[in-house]
Design a protein around this motif. Structure first.
Motif, short mmCIF file in Angstrom:
data_model
loop_
_atom_site.label_atom_id
_atom_site.label_comp_id
_atom_site.label_asym_id
_atom_site.label_seq_id
_atom_site.Cartn_x
_atom_site.Cartn_y
_atom_site.Cartn_z
N ASN A 110 -27.36 53.60 -32.04
CA ASN A 110 -26.71 54.70 -31.34
C ASN A 110 -27.71 55.48 -30.49
N CYS A 111 -28.99 55.12 -30.62
CA CYS A 111 -30.05 55.81 -29.87
C CYS A 111 -30.81 54.82 -28.97
N SER A 112 -30.10 53.83 -28.43
CA SER A 112 -30.75 52.78 -27.65
C SER A 112 -31.54 53.33 -26.47
N GLU A 113 -30.96 54.31 -25.77
CA GLU A 113 -31.65 54.86 -24.60
C GLU A 113 -32.92 55.60 -24.99
N ALA B 288 -42.53 54.00 -22.22
CA ALA B 288 -43.63 54.95 -22.08
C ALA B 288 -44.86 54.53 -22.89
N MET B 289 -44.64 54.06 -24.11
CA MET B 289 -45.75 53.79 -25.01
C MET B 289 -46.31 52.37 -24.86
N LEU B 290 -45.44 51.39 -24.65
CA LEU B 290 -45.88 49.99 -24.57
C LEU B 290 -45.91 49.46 -23.15
N GLU B 291 -45.35 50.23 -22.22
CA GLU B 291 -45.29 49.80 -20.82
C GLU B 291 -44.56 48.47 -20.66
N ARG B 292 -43.50 48.31 -21.44
CA ARG B 292 -42.64 47.14 -21.35
C ARG B 292 -41.31 47.53 -20.72
N GLY B 293 -40.79 46.69 -19.85
CA GLY B 293 -39.47 46.93 -19.31
C GLY B 293 -38.40 46.59 -20.33
N VAL B 294 -37.31 47.32 -20.31
CA VAL B 294 -36.21 47.05 -21.24
C VAL B 294 -34.92 46.85 -20.45
N THR B 295 -33.98 46.18 -21.09
CA THR B 295 -32.66 45.94 -20.48
C THR B 295 -31.59 46.39 -21.45
N TYR B 296 -30.56 47.05 -20.91
CA TYR B 296 -29.45 47.49 -21.75
C TYR B 296 -28.24 46.57 -21.52
N LEU B 297 -27.72 46.05 -22.61
CA LEU B 297 -26.54 45.19 -22.56
C LEU B 297 -25.36 45.94 -23.17
N SER B 298 -24.19 45.63 -22.68
CA SER B 298 -22.98 46.29 -23.21
C SER B 298 -22.44 45.48 -24.39
N GLY B 299 -22.11 46.17 -25.47
CA GLY B 299 -21.56 45.50 -26.64
C GLY B 299 -20.54 46.37 -27.35
N THR B 300 -19.73 45.72 -28.17
CA THR B 300 -18.71 46.43 -28.94
C THR B 300 -18.80 46.01 -30.40
N GLY B 301 -18.84 46.96 -31.30
CA GLY B 301 -18.91 46.65 -32.71
C GLY B 301 -17.66 45.93 -33.19
N ASP C 100 -18.00 51.07 -28.52
CA ASP C 100 -18.90 50.54 -27.50
C ASP C 100 -20.32 51.08 -27.70
N LYS C 101 -21.29 50.16 -27.58
CA LYS C 101 -22.69 50.55 -27.76
C LYS C 101 -23.55 49.88 -26.70
N LYS C 102 -24.72 50.49 -26.43
CA LYS C 102 -25.71 49.86 -25.57
C LYS C 102 -26.70 49.10 -26.45
N ILE C 103 -26.85 47.81 -26.13
CA ILE C 103 -27.78 46.97 -26.88
C ILE C 103 -29.06 46.85 -26.07
N LEU C 104 -30.18 47.14 -26.68
CA LEU C 104 -31.47 47.11 -25.99
C LEU C 104 -32.11 45.73 -26.17
N TYR C 105 -32.60 45.18 -25.06
CA TYR C 105 -33.32 43.90 -25.12
C TYR C 105 -34.68 44.07 -24.48
N VAL C 106 -35.72 43.59 -25.15
CA VAL C 106 -37.09 43.71 -24.63
C VAL C 106 -37.91 42.48 -25.05
N VAL C 107 -38.79 42.03 -24.16
CA VAL C 107 -39.70 40.92 -24.45
C VAL C 107 -41.10 41.49 -24.65
N VAL C 108 -41.71 41.17 -25.79
CA VAL C 108 -43.02 41.74 -26.13
C VAL C 108 -43.91 40.65 -26.73
N SER C 109 -45.17 40.98 -26.92
CA SER C 109 -46.09 40.08 -27.61
C SER C 109 -45.86 40.20 -29.11
N PRO C 110 -46.18 39.15 -29.90
CA PRO C 110 -45.96 39.22 -31.35
C PRO C 110 -46.66 40.39 -32.02
#
Length: 297
Positions: free
Chosen positions: A207-210, A218-231, A237-247
């Motif tokens: 519920n706090c995706s944004e 801000a902290m990791l300098e990674r871009g994020v993408t918000y996807l639309s989803g429904t429980g 309706d919720k925003k699903i956060l997607y991010v690609v990072v190092s392990p």
């Protein structure tokens, strides 16, 4: 003109890959009496039993197969396979006339690991640009198209068949070491095809995706993408956060998510490759101290 340079670049990579593969086959596999799967394994059987040079048997076996499977391979794959087959035969001929002695103290385990490493790296480069060295790949595609047999199954069965035939000149001990070669070979091929790309994809349902996204940017300098989803249960309706990072950054993101939303759902997946305008998978410069910014109320 651009397409021509593309062919030239790929052809050079294929030549380098076949040179690496041939080097390992001659100076490690053959030198240490290790077998091989596929058509290459058949050429080693012919060498051991009838003293037929693999440089010649490779052509004798592969060229008819490539001609038969020409329509199945397609224009680009057909062209690259011809280059791969001819260059492999040429490099096998060269390395047998000018061998390189690699002192492994007769350690078959080291020889197996090294054979898988070198052979996998060479083949991975060839496969990475869409090429092959013919052989079992072509047979597998023919069986898949005409008889519906999956490539994975036919390749496995063919390798088992060839390794069984290899018992005509090798003992069980060396065949077992050959299985180590095959295992390492497959892992190295996968690594080369993935470009040694080590990354993780994270899906965060909250519920706090944004808020979470802002902190990650801000902290990791990674871009994020918000996807639309429904429980499925709540129908909210919720925003699903997607991010690609190092392990190494997964733990930090989990901590961020937990502090902002302890009830958030996190899913972590392997990412083999990331391509797209504006995306560069480069590890950001690390800061000595990081704090999660407080959300203004």
């Amino acid at each position: 003109m651009e397409e021509k340079s593309f062919y030239v670049k790929d052809s050079i990579i294929i030549l380098f890959g076949t040179a690496l593969y041939a080097f390992g086959l001659v100076n490690i596999n053959i030198a240490n009496d290790l077998a091989e799967g596929g058509v290459t394994g058949i050429t080693l059987i012919l060498l051991a039993l009838f003293n037929i040079d693999p440089a010649y048997s490779t052509l004798l076996i592969n060229i008819p197969l490539i001609l038969i499977g020409g329509k199945i391979l397609g224009k680009h794959a057909f062209y690259y396979t011809i280059i791969g087959t001819l260059s492999l035969s040429a490099f096998l001929w060269i390395f047998q006339r000018f061998p390189v002695s690699i002192n492994l103290d007769h350690d078959l385990l080291i020889a197996s690991l090294l054979a898988g490493l070198v052979g996998g790296a060479g083949s991975g480069l060839i496969y990475r640009v869409g090429g092959t060295t013919g052989g079992s790949d072509v047979i597998a595609r023919i069986l898949e198209k005409n008889f519906g047999v999956s490539m994975g199954r036919s390749l496995l069965l063919f390798d088992v068949f060839v390794l069984t035939l290899s018992l005509t000149y090798l003992d069980v001990k060396r065949i077992m070491y050959t299985l180590i070669v095959s295992f390492v070979f497959s892992k190295i091929v996968d690594s080369v095809l993935d470009g040694a790309y080590s990354a993780k994809g994270m899906l965060v349902i909250s519920n706090c995706s944004e808020d979470i996204g802002e902190v990650i940017m801000a902290m990791l300098e990674r871009g994020v993408t918000y996807l639309s989803g429904t429980g499925g249960y709540s129908q909210i309706d919720k925003k699903i956060l997607y991010v690609v990072v190092s392990p190494s950054e997964i733990i930090e993101i989990k901590r961020i998510v937990h502090e902002l939303d302890p009830k958030a759902f996190i899913s972590v997946t392997n990412v083999h490759e990331a391509i797209g305008e504006g995306f560069t998978y480069a590890k950001p410069e690390k800061k000595l101290f990081r704090k999660i910014p407080k959300k203004e109320t």
